[in-house]
Design a protein around this motif. Structure first.
Motif, PDB file in Angstrom:
ATOM      1  N   GLY A 130       3.938  -0.572  -1.235  1.00 26.81           N
ATOM      2  CA  GLY A 130       4.005  -0.108   0.173  1.00 26.81           C
ATOM      3  C   GLY A 130       5.324  -0.194   0.349  1.00 26.81           C
ATOM      4  N   SER A 131       5.506   0.621   1.239  1.00 27.25           N
ATOM      5  CA  SER A 131       6.950   0.406   2.051  1.00 27.25           C
ATOM      6  C   SER A 131       6.424   0.687   3.732  1.00 27.25           C
ATOM      7  CB  SER A 131       7.873   1.508   1.874  1.00 27.25           C
ATOM      8  OG  SER A 131       8.297   1.764   0.278  1.00 27.25           O
ATOM      9  N   SER A 132       5.201   0.069   4.019  1.00 28.47           N
ATOM     10  CA  SER A 132       4.768   0.549   5.985  1.00 28.47           C
ATOM     11  C   SER A 132       3.851  -0.772   5.714  1.00 28.47           C
ATOM     12  CB  SER A 132       4.774   1.656   5.851  1.00 28.47           C
ATOM     13  OG  SER A 132       3.437   2.339   4.594  1.00 28.47           O
ATOM     14  N   ASN A 133       3.705  -1.451   4.770  1.00 25.84           N
ATOM     15  CA  ASN A 133       2.256  -2.235   5.663  1.00 25.84           C
ATOM     16  C   ASN A 133       1.260  -1.382   5.822  1.00 25.84           C
ATOM     17  OD1 ASN A 133       2.665  -5.453   5.705  1.00 25.84           O
ATOM     18  ND2 ASN A 133       0.944  -4.982   5.996  1.00 25.84           N
ATOM     19  N   GLU A 134       0.850  -0.694   5.587  1.00 21.93           N
ATOM     20  CA  GLU A 134       0.109   0.243   5.992  1.00 21.93           C
ATOM     21  C   GLU A 134      -1.858   0.385   4.111  1.00 21.93           C
ATOM     22  OE1 GLU A 134       0.482   3.970   8.132  1.00 21.93           O
ATOM     23  OE2 GLU A 134       2.053   3.525   6.924  1.00 21.93           O
ATOM     24  N   THR A 135      -0.878  -0.377   3.340  1.00 27.06           N
ATOM     25  CA  THR A 135      -1.909  -0.766   2.603  1.00 27.06           C
ATOM     26  C   THR A 135      -2.659  -1.388   2.332  1.00 27.06           C
ATOM     27  OG1 THR A 135      -0.453  -1.364   0.626  1.00 27.06           O
ATOM     28  CG2 THR A 135      -0.360   0.736   1.260  1.00 27.06           C
ATOM     29  N   SER A 136      -2.748  -2.354   3.247  1.00 28.42           N
ATOM     30  CA  SER A 136      -3.117  -4.181   2.629  1.00 28.42           C
ATOM     31  C   SER A 136      -4.634  -3.515   3.379  1.00 28.42           C
ATOM     32  CB  SER A 136      -2.851  -4.761   3.994  1.00 28.42           C
ATOM     33  OG  SER A 136      -3.874  -6.482   4.551  1.00 28.42           O
ATOM     34  N   TYR A 137      -5.364  -5.079   2.406  1.00 33.05           N
ATOM     35  CA  TYR A 137      -7.156  -4.407   2.990  1.00 33.05           C
ATOM     36  C   TYR A 137      -7.386  -4.797   3.782  1.00 33.05           C
ATOM     37  CZ  TYR A 137     -12.419  -5.828   1.773  1.00 33.05           C
ATOM     38  OH  TYR A 137     -13.162  -6.124   2.265  1.00 33.05           O
ATOM     39  N   TYR A 138      -6.240  -6.002   4.520  1.00 34.69           N
ATOM     40  CA  TYR A 138      -6.837  -6.239   5.924  1.00 34.69           C
ATOM     41  C   TYR A 138      -5.855  -5.408   7.104  1.00 34.69           C
ATOM     42  CZ  TYR A 138      -7.758 -10.051   2.688  1.00 34.69           C
ATOM     43  OH  TYR A 138      -8.343 -11.281   2.469  1.00 34.69           O
ATOM     44  N   GLY A 139      -5.985  -4.454   7.439  1.00 41.77           N
ATOM     45  CA  GLY A 139      -5.175  -3.611   7.985  1.00 41.77           C
ATOM     46  C   GLY A 139      -3.725  -3.569   8.087  1.00 41.77           C
ATOM     47  N   SER A 140      -3.294  -2.324   8.942  1.00 47.33           N
ATOM     48  CA  SER A 140      -1.754  -2.517   8.675  1.00 47.33           C
ATOM     49  C   SER A 140      -1.530  -3.283   9.750  1.00 47.33           C
ATOM     50  CB  SER A 140      -1.095  -1.098   9.573  1.00 47.33           C
ATOM     51  OG  SER A 140      -1.924   0.200   8.596  1.00 47.33           O
ATOM     52  N   VAL A 141      -0.216  -3.426   9.484  1.00 46.52           N
ATOM     53  CA  VAL A 141       0.733  -4.742  10.356  1.00 46.52           C
ATOM     54  C   VAL A 141       1.667  -4.132  11.563  1.00 46.52           C
ATOM     55  CG1 VAL A 141       2.203  -6.695  11.084  1.00 46.52           C
ATOM     56  CG2 VAL A 141       1.310  -6.152   9.002  1.00 46.52           C
ATOM     57  N   MET A 152       3.663   4.098  21.369  1.00 44.06           N
ATOM     58  CA  MET A 152       3.038   4.389  19.340  1.00 44.06           C
ATOM     59  C   MET A 152       3.323   3.091  18.961  1.00 44.06           C
ATOM     60  SD  MET A 152       4.964   6.483  16.618  1.00 44.06           S
ATOM     61  CE  MET A 152       4.827   8.474  17.827  1.00 44.06           C
ATOM     62  N   ASP A 153       2.543   2.637  18.021  1.00 44.92           N
ATOM     63  CA  ASP A 153       2.386   1.563  17.430  1.00 44.92           C
ATOM     64  C   ASP A 153       3.329   2.136  16.140  1.00 44.92           C
ATOM     65  OD1 ASP A 153       1.180  -0.788  18.514  1.00 44.92           O
ATOM     66  OD2 ASP A 153      -1.318   1.027  17.712  1.00 44.92           O
ATOM     67  N   LEU A 154       4.583   1.285  15.804  1.00 44.78           N
ATOM     68  CA  LEU A 154       5.030   1.704  14.555  1.00 44.78           C
ATOM     69  C   LEU A 154       5.044   0.361  13.324  1.00 44.78           C
ATOM     70  CD1 LEU A 154       8.698   2.034  16.713  1.00 44.78           C
ATOM     71  CD2 LEU A 154       7.193   3.514  15.693  1.00 44.78           C
ATOM     72  N   VAL A 155       5.189   1.386  12.237  1.00 45.25           N
ATOM     73  CA  VAL A 155       5.109  -0.081  11.068  1.00 45.25           C
ATOM     74  C   VAL A 155       6.292  -0.512  11.049  1.00 45.25           C
ATOM     75  CG1 VAL A 155       4.293   1.723   9.686  1.00 45.25           C
ATOM     76  CG2 VAL A 155       6.389   2.028   9.512  1.00 45.25           C
ATOM     77  N   ILE A 416       2.931   4.404  12.569  1.00 42.92           N
ATOM     78  CA  ILE A 416       1.750   4.053  11.472  1.00 42.92           C
ATOM     79  C   ILE A 416       1.052   5.166  11.237  1.00 42.92           C
ATOM     80  CG2 ILE A 416      -1.006   2.411  11.753  1.00 42.92           C
ATOM     81  CD1 ILE A 416       0.737   0.065  12.722  1.00 42.92           C
ATOM     82  N   ALA A 417       0.120   5.184  10.599  1.00 46.41           N
ATOM     83  CA  ALA A 417      -0.211   6.335  10.358  1.00 46.41           C
ATOM     84  C   ALA A 417       0.168   8.249  10.397  1.00 46.41           C
ATOM     85  CB  ALA A 417      -1.888   6.514  10.635  1.00 46.41           C
ATOM     86  N   ASP A 418       1.276   7.992  10.356  1.00 42.24           N
ATOM     87  CA  ASP A 418       2.409   9.189  10.791  1.00 42.24           C
ATOM     88  C   ASP A 418       1.632   9.522   9.464  1.00 42.24           C
ATOM     89  OD1 ASP A 418       4.415  11.037   9.773  1.00 42.24           O
ATOM     90  OD2 ASP A 418       5.547   9.548  10.684  1.00 42.24           O
ATOM     91  N   GLN A 419       1.563  11.215   9.739  1.00 42.32           N
ATOM     92  CA  GLN A 419       0.701  12.416   8.547  1.00 42.32           C
ATOM     93  C   GLN A 419       1.313  12.858   7.864  1.00 42.32           C
ATOM     94  OE1 GLN A 419      -2.859  12.753   8.342  1.00 42.32           O
ATOM     95  NE2 GLN A 419      -2.173  11.045   9.495  1.00 42.32           N
ATOM     96  N   ASP A 420       2.969  13.003   8.281  1.00 41.05           N
ATOM     97  CA  ASP A 420       4.169  13.295   7.305  1.00 41.05           C
ATOM     98  C   ASP A 420       4.304  12.549   5.835  1.00 41.05           C
ATOM     99  OD1 ASP A 420       5.647  15.336   7.109  1.00 41.05           O
ATOM    100  OD2 ASP A 420       7.747  14.176   7.339  1.00 41.05           O
ATOM    101  N   MET A 421       4.110  11.221   6.269  1.00 41.17           N
ATOM    102  CA  MET A 421       4.607   9.719   4.974  1.00 41.17           C
ATOM    103  C   MET A 421       2.770  10.364   4.827  1.00 41.17           C
ATOM    104  SD  MET A 421       7.002   8.822   4.998  1.00 41.17           S
ATOM    105  CE  MET A 421       8.895   8.225   6.405  1.00 41.17           C
TER     106      MET A 421
END
Length: 493
Positions: A130-141, A152-155, A416-421
């Motif tokens: 991953g390139s955004s730390n959004e695929t973690s089982y423990y949730g996004s950083v 807004m929360d950023l990756v 985080i959760a950018d729909q485009d990405m």
């Protein structure tokens, strides 16, 4: 935020040596910071407070006896990819639930041998994919940085997002990380920290959960260039347990920080000027060129003609190796097990429940490109392209170029959760466009903060070096760091 937690490793080392603080005080300050911030940032997946205090006490006892290691008493965060004996090691994946290894990775063993203290395990993209730390089982950083006048929360970037966020938010003095296609340099650039991916073979891979074995390399994320140099010296070693480890003496990287770059030849690869690149990235790159020129470096234009094939070749080679490496997670020996009507069903149920969506996608891509009828068309061709990419760099360095300067990322941190990405995996993969060539060629690369975007978030530049010439990268990166200044996020957590 304690004053102690804002110290660089070099500053903390000096205060410890002068008796102005102790390892226990320093460790307690970081543990208090983690306790206050982690629910907001999600940088740590496991905090080892009791173990940290024991290690800090032992460090103070050694110091009292005059036994002082290179990192004596320095509290560090460890990416959840490094095996730590008896401590949570799950690669941020559900499939490794409850796994606590009975052994220590070589990199972390080196750090503990030099007196460092472990604060805990840091969040990351699952299996470093991953390139955004959004695929973690423990949730996004969450990135400690925010845009001007925005909540807004950023990756923080990935896969070493927990490492980068923890360093940027003063939740550890430095952190271990890994880089398979940019996973040290990209998050460092997006959080205003320094990250170096050393030459392939410089740090042992033994005891580090494998993603793509011919690309993976450990390295540090730190607050500044000097700290990165201090950490890399301790992390790097020759290791008989890793056949890809190179038998070379580890230099004193810190000695290169502050070294003159006068007379160095810095190459600017024309292929990195890409269509649609934001103007602020182009401006930042030119600023870096001007800083190095002002410091006495000679700037030359160079060509790396096979750069345009690097990203597609990488996304064949890396998933192919991942599909092979991740075959071992089957619910039989350790980690998650989902019962089935027979052993095959148990395998299928366990892997289906245990792996996240991005990991499944890459396993399937990798299995496909290795399958009969497609191996020659995809995997073999990608390996040939990889050879050509490596040759491009070799020819440039043979012409007398000492290092290359490029952008580190194609943009600043996105939401985080950018729909485009989220709707287009290829757009996410494009975040690695400036970094994957370095892994494909096995070269060292460093990301250093160089400025802020129009929205007030960090932007970084990348320096790419000759094999095992990390010292030149530290010298050149220090010039950029001195010219750009230090960047710190405004505390909101």
């Amino acid at each position: 935020m304690s004053e102690l937690t804002t110290l660089t490793i070099a500053e903390a080392r000096a205060k410890l040596a002068a008796g102005e603080t102790s390892a226990v005080e320093l460790t307690n300050a970081y543990l208090a910071a983690i306790d206050a911030a982690n629910e907001h940032l999600n940088a740590y997946v496991a905090v080892t407070a009791e173990k940290a205090r024991e290690m800090a006490s032992a460090s103070d006892a050694r110091r009292a006896k005059g036994e002082v290691g290179r990192l004596e008493g320095i509290p560090l965060g460890i990416k959840d990819l490094f095996a730590t004996e008896g401590v949570h090691t799950q690669a941020a994946s559900h499939i490794l639930d409850g796994f606590k290894p009975r052994y220590e990775s070589t990199v972390t063993a080196n750090l503990w041998a030099d007196g460092a203290v472990m604060l805990g395990k840091l969040n990351m993209d699952e299996f470093a994919m991953g390139s955004s730390n959004e695929t973690s089982y423990y949730g996004s950083v969450k990135n400690p940085w925010r845009r001007k006048d925005s909540n807004m929360d950023l990756v923080p970037g990935g896969s070493s997002g927990g490492s980068a966020a923890a360093v940027a938010a003063w939740l550890c003095a430095g952190a271990t990380a890994t880089d398979t296609g940019g996973s040290i340099r990209q998050p460092a650039a997006l959080t205003g920290t320094v990250g170096i991916k050393p030459t392939y073979g410089r740090c042992s891979r033994w005891g580090t959960v494998a993603f793509a074995s011919s690309l993976d390399q450990a390295g540090p994320i730190a607050r500044d260039v000097r700290d990165a140099a201090i950490l890399l010296r301790s992390m790097a070693s020759t290791d008989a347990k890793d056949t890809t480890s190179v038998d070379r003496e580890v230099p004193d990287y810190e000695a290169a920080v502050g070294r003159s770059v006068k007379g160095l030849k810095i190459g600017i690869p024309r292929e990195y000027r890409m269509d649609g690149m934001p103007a602020e990235i182009e401006t930042l790159w030119q600023q870096g060129i001007d800083w190095l020129r002002a410091a006495g470096a000679e700037i030359v234009d160079v060509s790396l003609p096979h750069t345009k094939y690097a990203l597609p070749a990488y996304y064949i080679v890396a998933p192919a190796e991942a599909s092979s490496n991740l075959a071992r997670y089957d619910g039989v020996r350790y980690g998650l097990r989902v019962p089935g009507k027979d052993v095959i069903d148990m395998y299928e149920q366990t892997r289906s429940a245990g792996f996240g969506r991005e990991v499944k996608r890459r396993i399937m891509i990798g299995t496909y490109v290795l399958s009969a009828g497609y191996y020659d068309a995809y995997y073999l061709k990608a390996q040939k392209v990889r050879t050509l990419i490596k040759r491009d760099f070799e020819e440039v360095y043979a012409s007398g170029v000492d290092a290359l300067l490029t952008p580190a990322t194609p943009s600043a941190a996105f939401g985080i959760a950018d729909q485009d990405m989220a709707s287009d995996p290829v757009k996410m993969y494009l975040n690695d466009v400036f970094t994957v060539t370095v892994n494909m060629a096995g070269l060292p690369g460093i990301a250093v903060p160089a400025g802020l975007s129009a929205e007030g978030t960090p932007l970084g530049l990348q320096l790419i070096g000759r094999p095992f010439d990390e010292e030149t990268l530290f010298a050149a990166a220090h010039v950029i760091e001195q010219a750009a200044g230090r960047f710190q996020p405004a505390k909101w957590w």
